[in-house]
Design an enzyme around this catalytic site. Structure first.
Site, short mmCIF file in Angstrom:
data_model
loop_
_atom_site.label_atom_id
_atom_site.label_comp_id
_atom_site.label_asym_id
_atom_site.label_seq_id
_atom_site.Cartn_x
_atom_site.Cartn_y
_atom_site.Cartn_z
N SER A 240 28.80 29.80 -46.02
CA SER A 240 28.97 30.99 -46.87
C SER A 240 30.22 30.91 -47.73
O SER A 240 30.18 31.24 -48.93
CB SER A 240 28.96 32.27 -46.04
OG SER A 240 29.84 32.17 -44.94
N HIS A 270 23.83 29.35 -39.24
CA HIS A 270 25.12 29.95 -39.61
C HIS A 270 25.11 31.38 -39.07
O HIS A 270 25.06 31.58 -37.86
CB HIS A 270 25.26 29.85 -41.14
CG HIS A 270 26.62 30.18 -41.69
ND1 HIS A 270 27.76 30.19 -40.94
CD2 HIS A 270 27.01 30.52 -42.96
CE1 HIS A 270 28.79 30.52 -41.70
NE2 HIS A 270 28.35 30.73 -42.93
N HIS A 316 29.50 23.80 -32.28
CA HIS A 316 30.15 24.13 -33.56
C HIS A 316 30.36 22.87 -34.37
O HIS A 316 30.61 21.80 -33.80
CB HIS A 316 31.50 24.83 -33.33
CG HIS A 316 31.93 25.62 -34.53
ND1 HIS A 316 32.66 25.06 -35.55
CD2 HIS A 316 31.69 26.90 -34.88
CE1 HIS A 316 32.86 25.99 -36.47
NE2 HIS A 316 32.29 27.12 -36.10
N ARG A 325 37.55 33.38 -30.80
CA ARG A 325 36.89 34.64 -31.17
C ARG A 325 35.91 35.06 -30.06
O ARG A 325 35.68 36.24 -29.84
CB ARG A 325 36.17 34.47 -32.51
CG ARG A 325 37.11 34.07 -33.64
CD ARG A 325 36.35 33.71 -34.91
NE ARG A 325 35.44 32.60 -34.68
CZ ARG A 325 34.50 32.19 -35.53
NH1 ARG A 325 34.35 32.81 -36.69
NH2 ARG A 325 33.72 31.16 -35.25
N ASP A 371 29.30 33.64 -31.78
CA ASP A 371 28.02 34.35 -31.72
C ASP A 371 27.45 34.47 -30.30
O ASP A 371 26.46 35.16 -30.10
CB ASP A 371 26.99 33.64 -32.61
CG ASP A 371 27.38 33.74 -34.07
OD1 ASP A 371 27.92 34.78 -34.46
OD2 ASP A 371 27.15 32.77 -34.82
N1 HAX Z 1 21.87 23.56 -28.11
C1 HAX Z 1 21.15 22.42 -28.12
N2 HAX Z 1 21.43 21.34 -28.86
C2 HAX Z 1 22.54 21.41 -29.60
C3 HAX Z 1 23.37 22.54 -29.61
C4 HAX Z 1 22.98 23.65 -28.84
N3 HAX Z 1 23.68 24.79 -28.84
N4 HAX Z 1 24.40 22.31 -30.45
C5 HAX Z 1 24.22 21.07 -30.96
N5 HAX Z 1 23.08 20.54 -30.45
C6 HAX Z 1 22.47 19.25 -30.80
C7 HAX Z 1 22.18 19.25 -32.30
O1 HAX Z 1 20.94 19.91 -32.59
C8 HAX Z 1 22.14 17.77 -32.61
O2 HAX Z 1 20.90 17.27 -32.17
P1 HAX Z 1 20.14 16.10 -33.00
O3 HAX Z 1 21.10 14.96 -33.02
O4 HAX Z 1 18.90 15.87 -32.23
O5 HAX Z 1 19.91 16.66 -34.38
C9 HAX Z 1 23.22 17.22 -31.68
O6 HAX Z 1 23.40 18.21 -30.64
C10 HAX Z 1 24.56 16.98 -32.36
O7 HAX Z 1 24.96 18.17 -33.01
P2 HAX Z 1 26.51 18.47 -33.22
O8 HAX Z 1 27.07 17.37 -34.07
O9 HAX Z 1 27.14 18.72 -31.90
O10 HAX Z 1 26.46 19.84 -34.00
P3 HAX Z 1 26.34 20.07 -35.57
O11 HAX Z 1 27.70 20.00 -36.16
O12 HAX Z 1 25.27 19.24 -36.17
O13 HAX Z 1 25.81 21.57 -35.60
C11 HAX Z 1 25.71 23.80 -34.92
C12 HAX Z 1 26.63 22.65 -35.24
C13 HAX Z 1 26.54 25.07 -34.75
C14 HAX Z 1 24.72 24.03 -36.08
C15 HAX Z 1 24.93 23.48 -33.61
O14 HAX Z 1 25.85 23.33 -32.55
C16 HAX Z 1 23.91 24.52 -33.28
O15 HAX Z 1 22.76 24.45 -33.77
N6 HAX Z 1 24.26 25.53 -32.41
C17 HAX Z 1 23.39 26.63 -32.11
C18 HAX Z 1 23.38 27.62 -33.28
C19 HAX Z 1 24.69 28.37 -33.39
O16 HAX Z 1 25.27 28.82 -32.42
N7 HAX Z 1 25.17 28.54 -34.64
C20 HAX Z 1 26.36 29.35 -34.93
C21 HAX Z 1 27.60 28.53 -35.18
C22 HAX Z 1 28.77 29.40 -35.51
C23 HAX Z 1 28.64 29.89 -36.92
O17 HAX Z 1 28.76 29.19 -37.91
N8 HAX Z 1 28.34 31.13 -37.07
O18 HAX Z 1 28.16 31.59 -38.29
#
Ligand code: HAX
Length: 433
Positions: A240, A270, A316, A325, A371
């Site tokens: 964002s 996000h 994250h 937070r 979150d």
């Molecule tokens: N549950 C299961 N698998 C997860 C995970 C979770 N909570 N978090 C990461 N992974 C997986 C990813 O999907 C990725 O899998 P693939 O290699 O198969 O694609 C792997 O672990 C490596 O990911 P990463 O490098 O650790 O994480 P990213 O930087 O790619 O993504 C995310 C960060 C926040 C998007 C990710 O951890 C996620 O999807 N979390 C759940 C959604 C979430 O909580 N989002 C909010 C984040 C805070 C925010 O920005 N709020 O606005």
């Protein structure tokens, strides 16, 4: 107003600092971009300089150099609760200086004076179908307000580049002043028979939102003050903030920039994660009917992960520790709702899930983010419409987004235009090495 003077007082020094860096170190290389990074969401590649906030992987968020506990302790508080006034937070974000109570109150008053929302904003939302997501309505409302942009009008008649930021600041103050009324009435439109409520001039910005959705519990008002601080900014590289900055670099005004930023926040990876997180917690709760044992929950979590789904609220892109937070909200929950069954589930997941995620080598951060708990807190106070949670996030995040955009104009940052490659070019570059 004072904020404008404080920014003006700093500008020549900040501009000179940037110009010195470019003149003396313009060719200094900050990072090499790898093939992995270009295909991996440009993760970790520095693309922008902003002093508004910074996320350290090991420490979490600092707002203008202050950690979350410092911000919560030092910002001036509401007379009716333990948590800070949003007006003071805005002052800190915009100027980099910790405000006095008087300065925080001045911003709050400035917002009250500018809080009237033109009729056409709600009229543009009313024909939307009942199933439209509230984030769509929120982004739409901000866009509808663009008709009021002071910058856009002034620009039409011609303004000195050095003065752009002052009009952006005007737009930022005007937009933020209207947010409690807009956000509360999106809630009312969707979930309370469309009754339009006006703000109570005696209440502060954060508490006014609570009042306008019919929640007069002082604890909920204080939760909203805490929520606003915690969600207000998270450096410049997240979807964002980066979107708003990018759109603003085309000299699109604050309304256009923030509406675009909100569209990014609406994504499930996000801002939408808070909605998904509470839905996930409720699913787990209804699956077990009562608080599961550690073993039951462990086996549930393993099966869930094995099905290829992500657990919202954990992981994250930058952080590598429990999000401070999350910690601040957990402390609030321990004080106000330690016996809430849903909070007990949040606690049990926190106890077990990081260990499980750590065992799966691919997750870089097994810890909870902001979150993992914010929806539970809303749910406790009766705000149970999960699809509204991202709007609350946006409500507070606009404080940060507009600060980045105002400062980008103040520093005279140019149009952003990175470069894309074709696969053939990339393969050619690799071969020629
Ligand atoms: N549950 C299961 N698998 C997860 C995970 C979770 N909570 N978090 C990461 N992974 C997986 C990813 O999907 C990725 O899998 P693939 O290699 O198969 O694609 C792997 O672990 C490596 O990911 P990463 O490098 O650790 O994480 P990213 O930087 O790619 O993504 C995310 C960060 C926040 C998007 C990710 O951890 C996620 O999807 N979390 C759940 C959604 C979430 O909580 N989002 C909010 C984040 C805070 C925010 O920005 N709020 O606005």
């Amino acid at each position: 107003m004072n904020i404008e003077h404080r920014i003006a007082a700093k500008l020549s020094e900040e501009r000179a600092r940037m110009q010195r860096l470019v003149k003396d170190h313009g060719k200094f290389s900050i990072a090499d971009v790898t093939v992995e990074q270009i295909y991996g969401g440009i993760r970790g590649v520095p693309i922008h300089v902003t002093d508004v906030s910074h996320v350290d992987p090991q420490e979490g968020l600092r707002l203008r150099g202050y950690t979350i506990p410092e911000v919560l302790a030092q910002l001036p508080k509401s007379d009716h609760g333990e948590f800070p006034l949003a007006g003071g937070l805005y002052y800190l974000l915009m100027t980099g200086e910790m405000p006095t109570k008087q300065e925080a109150n001045q911003v709050e008053i400035e917002w009250k004076v500018r809080s009237n929302v033109p009729d056409h904003v709600f009229k543009s939302l009313q024909p939307m179908p009942a199933y439209a997501h509230p984030m769509t309505l929120f982004s739409q409302a901000i866009l509808a307000l663009q008709s009021e942009s002071v910058f856009a009008r002034r620009f039409y008649y011609g303004i000195d580049k050095a003065d752009y930021w002052g009009y952006y600041l005007e737009d930022s103050l005007n937009l933020i002043a209207k947010l409690p009324t807009i956000v509360a009435n999106i809630y009312n439109l969707k979930y309370r028979n469309g009754v339009l409520v006006q703000p109570n001039p005696k209440l502060d910005w954060s508490a006014n939102f609570a009042y306008m959705i019919g929640k007069n519990d002082p604890a909920y008002m204080d939760l909203m003050r805490l929520f606003v601080v915690l969600h207000s900014d998270h450096e410049g590289g997240n979807v964002s903030a980066h979107t708003s900055h990018l759109v603003g670099s085309a000299l699109s005004d604050i309304y256009l920039s923030c509406s675009a930023g909100m569209n990014g926040l609406a994504g499930p990876l996000h801002g939408l994660a808070n909605q998904e997180c509470l839905r996930w917690l409720l699913d787990v709760q209804s699956h077990f009917n009562e608080l599961p044992t550690e073993e039951q929950l462990r086996s549930y979590l393993l099966d869930f992960l094995a099905s290829g789904r992500v657990i919202p609220g954990y992981g994250h892109a930058v952080l590598r520790v429990t999000d401070p937070r999350f910690t601040a909200q957990r402390e609030f929950a321990l004080k106000y709702m330690a016996d809430d069954p849903l909070f007990k589930l949040v606690e049990l997941v926190y106890q077990i899930l990081p260990g499980i995620l750590s065992e799966t080598a691919k997750v870089k951060n097994p810890w909870p983010n902001v979150d993992a708990i914010n929806g539970m807190l809303q749910h406790h106070f009766g705000v149970k419409e999960t699809d509204f949670y991202t709007v609350l996030f946006g409500f507070s995040r606009i404080l940060g987004l507009t600060t980045h955009v105002v400062w980008s104009r103040a520093m005279g940052k140019p149009l952003e235009r990175p470069k894309s490659l074709t696969t053939d070019i990339l393969e050619g570059m690799i071969k020629s090495k």
